[in-house]
Design a protein around this motif. Structure first.
Motif, PDB file in Angstrom:
ATOM      1  N   ASP A 179       1.072  -1.180  -0.159  1.00  0.00           N
ATOM      2  CA  ASP A 179       0.026   0.019  -0.022  1.00  0.00           C
ATOM      3  C   ASP A 179       0.749   1.192  -0.012  1.00  0.00           C
ATOM      4  O   ASP A 179       0.593   2.388  -0.456  1.00  0.00           O
ATOM      5  CB  ASP A 179      -1.052   0.140   1.280  1.00  0.00           C
ATOM      6  CG  ASP A 179      -1.583   1.215   1.157  1.00  0.00           C
ATOM      7  OD1 ASP A 179      -2.644   1.288   0.193  1.00  0.00           O
ATOM      8  OD2 ASP A 179      -1.810   2.035   2.122  1.00  0.00           O
ATOM      9  N   LEU A 180       2.034   1.152   0.423  1.00  0.00           N
ATOM     10  CA  LEU A 180       3.046   2.443   0.523  1.00  0.00           C
ATOM     11  C   LEU A 180       3.640   2.523  -0.734  1.00  0.00           C
ATOM     12  O   LEU A 180       4.289   3.585  -0.790  1.00  0.00           O
ATOM     13  CB  LEU A 180       3.889   2.070   1.501  1.00  0.00           C
ATOM     14  CG  LEU A 180       3.554   1.972   2.917  1.00  0.00           C
ATOM     15  CD1 LEU A 180       4.913   1.658   3.927  1.00  0.00           C
ATOM     16  CD2 LEU A 180       2.993   3.352   3.529  1.00  0.00           C
ATOM     17  N   ARG A 181       3.434   1.829  -1.727  1.00  0.00           N
ATOM     18  CA  ARG A 181       4.100   1.925  -3.100  1.00  0.00           C
ATOM     19  C   ARG A 181       5.401   1.991  -3.058  1.00  0.00           C
ATOM     20  O   ARG A 181       5.765   3.110  -3.546  1.00  0.00           O
ATOM     21  CB  ARG A 181       3.418   3.237  -3.904  1.00  0.00           C
ATOM     22  CG  ARG A 181       1.593   2.725  -3.978  1.00  0.00           C
ATOM     23  CD  ARG A 181       0.901   3.949  -4.553  1.00  0.00           C
ATOM     24  NE  ARG A 181       1.349   4.484  -5.968  1.00  0.00           N
ATOM     25  CZ  ARG A 181       0.807   5.478  -6.545  1.00  0.00           C
ATOM     26  NH1 ARG A 181      -0.134   6.161  -5.668  1.00  0.00           N
ATOM     27  NH2 ARG A 181       0.859   5.559  -7.771  1.00  0.00           N
ATOM     28  N   PRO A 182       5.939   0.880  -2.546  1.00  0.00           N
ATOM     29  CA  PRO A 182       7.586   1.198  -2.574  1.00  0.00           C
ATOM     30  C   PRO A 182       8.542   1.333  -3.624  1.00  0.00           C
ATOM     31  O   PRO A 182       7.846   0.774  -4.850  1.00  0.00           O
ATOM     32  CB  PRO A 182       7.847  -0.171  -1.881  1.00  0.00           C
ATOM     33  CG  PRO A 182       6.843  -1.006  -2.171  1.00  0.00           C
ATOM     34  CD  PRO A 182       5.789  -0.434  -2.240  1.00  0.00           C
ATOM     35  N   ASP A 183       9.637   1.635  -3.522  1.00  0.00           N
ATOM     36  CA  ASP A 183      10.611   1.789  -4.822  1.00  0.00           C
ATOM     37  C   ASP A 183      10.800   0.559  -5.233  1.00  0.00           C
ATOM     38  O   ASP A 183      11.228   0.271  -6.427  1.00  0.00           O
ATOM     39  CB  ASP A 183      11.834   2.702  -4.150  1.00  0.00           C
ATOM     40  CG  ASP A 183      11.359   3.942  -3.664  1.00  0.00           C
ATOM     41  OD1 ASP A 183      10.459   4.537  -4.116  1.00  0.00           O
ATOM     42  OD2 ASP A 183      12.209   4.429  -2.941  1.00  0.00           O
ATOM     43  N   HIS A 184      10.897  -0.525  -4.266  1.00  0.00           N
ATOM     44  CA  HIS A 184      11.355  -1.915  -4.657  1.00  0.00           C
ATOM     45  C   HIS A 184      10.847  -2.849  -3.547  1.00  0.00           C
ATOM     46  O   HIS A 184      10.331  -2.567  -2.640  1.00  0.00           O
ATOM     47  CB  HIS A 184      12.961  -2.042  -4.658  1.00  0.00           C
ATOM     48  CG  HIS A 184      13.833  -1.522  -3.465  1.00  0.00           C
ATOM     49  ND1 HIS A 184      13.764  -2.505  -2.410  1.00  0.00           N
ATOM     50  CD2 HIS A 184      14.272  -0.528  -3.313  1.00  0.00           C
ATOM     51  CE1 HIS A 184      14.253  -1.834  -1.459  1.00  0.00           C
ATOM     52  NE2 HIS A 184      14.753  -0.580  -1.711  1.00  0.00           N
ATOM     53  N   PRO A 185      10.592  -3.973  -4.220  1.00  0.00           N
ATOM     54  CA  PRO A 185       9.964  -5.007  -2.935  1.00  0.00           C
ATOM     55  C   PRO A 185      11.014  -5.191  -2.000  1.00  0.00           C
ATOM     56  O   PRO A 185      12.364  -4.995  -1.783  1.00  0.00           O
ATOM     57  CB  PRO A 185      10.051  -6.537  -3.790  1.00  0.00           C
ATOM     58  CG  PRO A 185      10.357  -5.892  -5.153  1.00  0.00           C
ATOM     59  CD  PRO A 185      11.186  -4.771  -5.350  1.00  0.00           C
ATOM     60  N   LEU A 186      10.600  -5.788  -0.852  1.00  0.00           N
ATOM     61  CA  LEU A 186      11.279  -5.856   0.441  1.00  0.00           C
ATOM     62  C   LEU A 186      12.419  -6.785   0.139  1.00  0.00           C
ATOM     63  O   LEU A 186      12.355  -7.770  -0.667  1.00  0.00           O
ATOM     64  CB  LEU A 186      10.376  -6.650   1.612  1.00  0.00           C
ATOM     65  CG  LEU A 186       9.431  -5.743   2.188  1.00  0.00           C
ATOM     66  CD1 LEU A 186       8.542  -6.812   3.182  1.00  0.00           C
ATOM     67  CD2 LEU A 186      10.070  -4.980   3.118  1.00  0.00           C
ATOM     68  N   ARG A 187      13.599  -6.581   0.667  1.00  0.00           N
ATOM     69  CA  ARG A 187      14.695  -7.290   0.452  1.00  0.00           C
ATOM     70  C   ARG A 187      15.688  -7.342   1.462  1.00  0.00           C
ATOM     71  O   ARG A 187      15.615  -6.426   2.350  1.00  0.00           O
ATOM     72  CB  ARG A 187      15.425  -6.912  -0.752  1.00  0.00           C
ATOM     73  CG  ARG A 187      15.933  -5.443  -0.849  1.00  0.00           C
ATOM     74  CD  ARG A 187      16.928  -4.887  -2.044  1.00  0.00           C
ATOM     75  NE  ARG A 187      17.139  -3.646  -1.853  1.00  0.00           N
ATOM     76  CZ  ARG A 187      17.217  -3.213  -2.846  1.00  0.00           C
ATOM     77  NH1 ARG A 187      17.151  -3.215  -4.237  1.00  0.00           N
ATOM     78  NH2 ARG A 187      17.564  -1.754  -3.163  1.00  0.00           N
ATOM     79  N   ALA A 188      16.316  -8.446   1.626  1.00  0.00           N
ATOM     80  CA  ALA A 188      17.300  -8.815   2.867  1.00  0.00           C
ATOM     81  C   ALA A 188      18.352  -7.492   2.726  1.00  0.00           C
ATOM     82  O   ALA A 188      18.964  -7.488   1.737  1.00  0.00           O
ATOM     83  CB  ALA A 188      17.790  -9.942   2.994  1.00  0.00           C
ATOM     84  N   VAL A 189      18.742  -7.144   3.951  1.00  0.00           N
ATOM     85  CA  VAL A 189      19.771  -6.284   3.984  1.00  0.00           C
ATOM     86  C   VAL A 189      20.725  -6.740   5.103  1.00  0.00           C
ATOM     87  O   VAL A 189      20.313  -7.427   6.112  1.00  0.00           O
ATOM     88  CB  VAL A 189      19.541  -4.906   4.299  1.00  0.00           C
ATOM     89  CG1 VAL A 189      18.599  -4.166   3.194  1.00  0.00           C
ATOM     90  CG2 VAL A 189      18.701  -4.628   5.684  1.00  0.00           C
ATOM     91  N   PRO A 190      22.348  -6.472   4.853  1.00  0.00           N
ATOM     92  CA  PRO A 190      22.985  -6.875   6.052  1.00  0.00           C
ATOM     93  C   PRO A 190      22.661  -6.132   7.037  1.00  0.00           C
ATOM     94  O   PRO A 190      22.420  -4.913   7.216  1.00  0.00           O
ATOM     95  CB  PRO A 190      24.214  -6.562   5.496  1.00  0.00           C
ATOM     96  CG  PRO A 190      24.315  -5.494   4.207  1.00  0.00           C
ATOM     97  CD  PRO A 190      22.823  -5.731   3.901  1.00  0.00           C
ATOM     98  N   ALA A 191      23.055  -6.738   8.537  1.00  0.00           N
ATOM     99  CA  ALA A 191      22.903  -5.851   9.530  1.00  0.00           C
ATOM    100  C   ALA A 191      24.059  -4.710   9.576  1.00  0.00           C
ATOM    101  O   ALA A 191      25.064  -4.716   8.903  1.00  0.00           O
ATOM    102  CB  ALA A 191      23.356  -6.822  10.721  1.00  0.00           C
ATOM    103  N   ALA A 192      23.840  -3.587  10.277  1.00  0.00           N
ATOM    104  CA  ALA A 192      24.452  -2.642  10.498  1.00  0.00           C
ATOM    105  C   ALA A 192      24.622  -1.636   9.135  1.00  0.00           C
ATOM    106  O   ALA A 192      25.129  -0.728   8.809  1.00  0.00           O
ATOM    107  CB  ALA A 192      26.165  -2.821  10.453  1.00  0.00           C
ATOM    108  N   SER A 193      23.382  -1.785   8.227  1.00  0.00           N
ATOM    109  CA  SER A 193      23.155  -0.899   7.296  1.00  0.00           C
ATOM    110  C   SER A 193      22.663   0.440   7.733  1.00  0.00           C
ATOM    111  O   SER A 193      22.044   0.188   8.779  1.00  0.00           O
ATOM    112  CB  SER A 193      22.224  -1.797   6.113  1.00  0.00           C
ATOM    113  OG  SER A 193      21.127  -1.863   6.556  1.00  0.00           O
TER     114      SER A 193
END
Length: 183
Positions: A99-113
């Motif tokens: 619903d937020l119309r994101p820039d890209h799908p959810l994706r995993a990110v490394p800790a400390a990003s």
């Protein structure tokens, strides 16, 4: 009329001065239009502002059955940062993100990003999402996609992390913690 060597140098000197100013002007123009992270210097927490104010600013409904709902508003020199977090099921979290119309799908990110919220979620008694392993993230820019439902929102950062009792990504139907930071 003949041009002397001295009169010929004057236009060259003027154009060199103009060229020297261009990087400064370009830098100022770029910094005015850049989507840099909000400054945290001289910021303070707005007393009495919490989840209802953050949800109202972002113009979203907290999913039915959500628990652990918490929020805050941090007044910063140039804008306010709205923080909102809650526990919900994976399906509700995905629906909210869509619903937020994101820039890209959810994706995993490394800790400390890096994160827009910095350590702001500590103020809410939560570990910051950027310190958790296996967090998925996305962002939304309402003005970029013409989302007229969120006229005052410039950007939203979303983190979704698996809560105890489930695998990362919610494959077993476990509850997830949703973190939202908006300005």
């Amino acid at each position: 009329m003949t041009l002397s060597p001295r009169s010929m140098r004057r236009p060259v000197l003027l154009s060199m001065r103009r060229l020297a100013v261009l990087p400064v002007v370009a830098g100022l123009a770029l910094s005015a239009c850049s989507s840099s992270l909000p400054s945290r210097g001289n910021s303070e927490w707005e007393k009495g502002a919490g989840a209802p104010e953050a949800a109202a600013f972002i113009k979203l409904r907290i999913p039915a059955g959500a628990t652990g709902v918490t929020g805050a508003v941090r007044n910063q020199p140039r804008e306010r940062l709205y923080l909102l977090s809650f526990l919900t099921d994976e399906k509700a979290a995905r629906s909210l993100v869509d619903d937020l119309r994101p820039d890209h799908p959810l994706r995993a990110v490394p800790a400390a990003s890096s994160s827009l919220s910095g350590d702001g979620f500590r103020h809410l008694g939560l570990a910051p999402p950027q310190e958790l392993d296996g967090v998925r993230t996305t962002s939304a820019c309402p003005p970029c996609v013409g989302d007229s439902r969120r006229p005052g929102v410039q950007g939203i950062e979303v983190h979704v992390g698996q809560q105890m009792g489930g695998q990362i990504g919610g494959q077993d139907g476990g509850r997830v913690r949703v973190y939202l930071a908006a300005y």
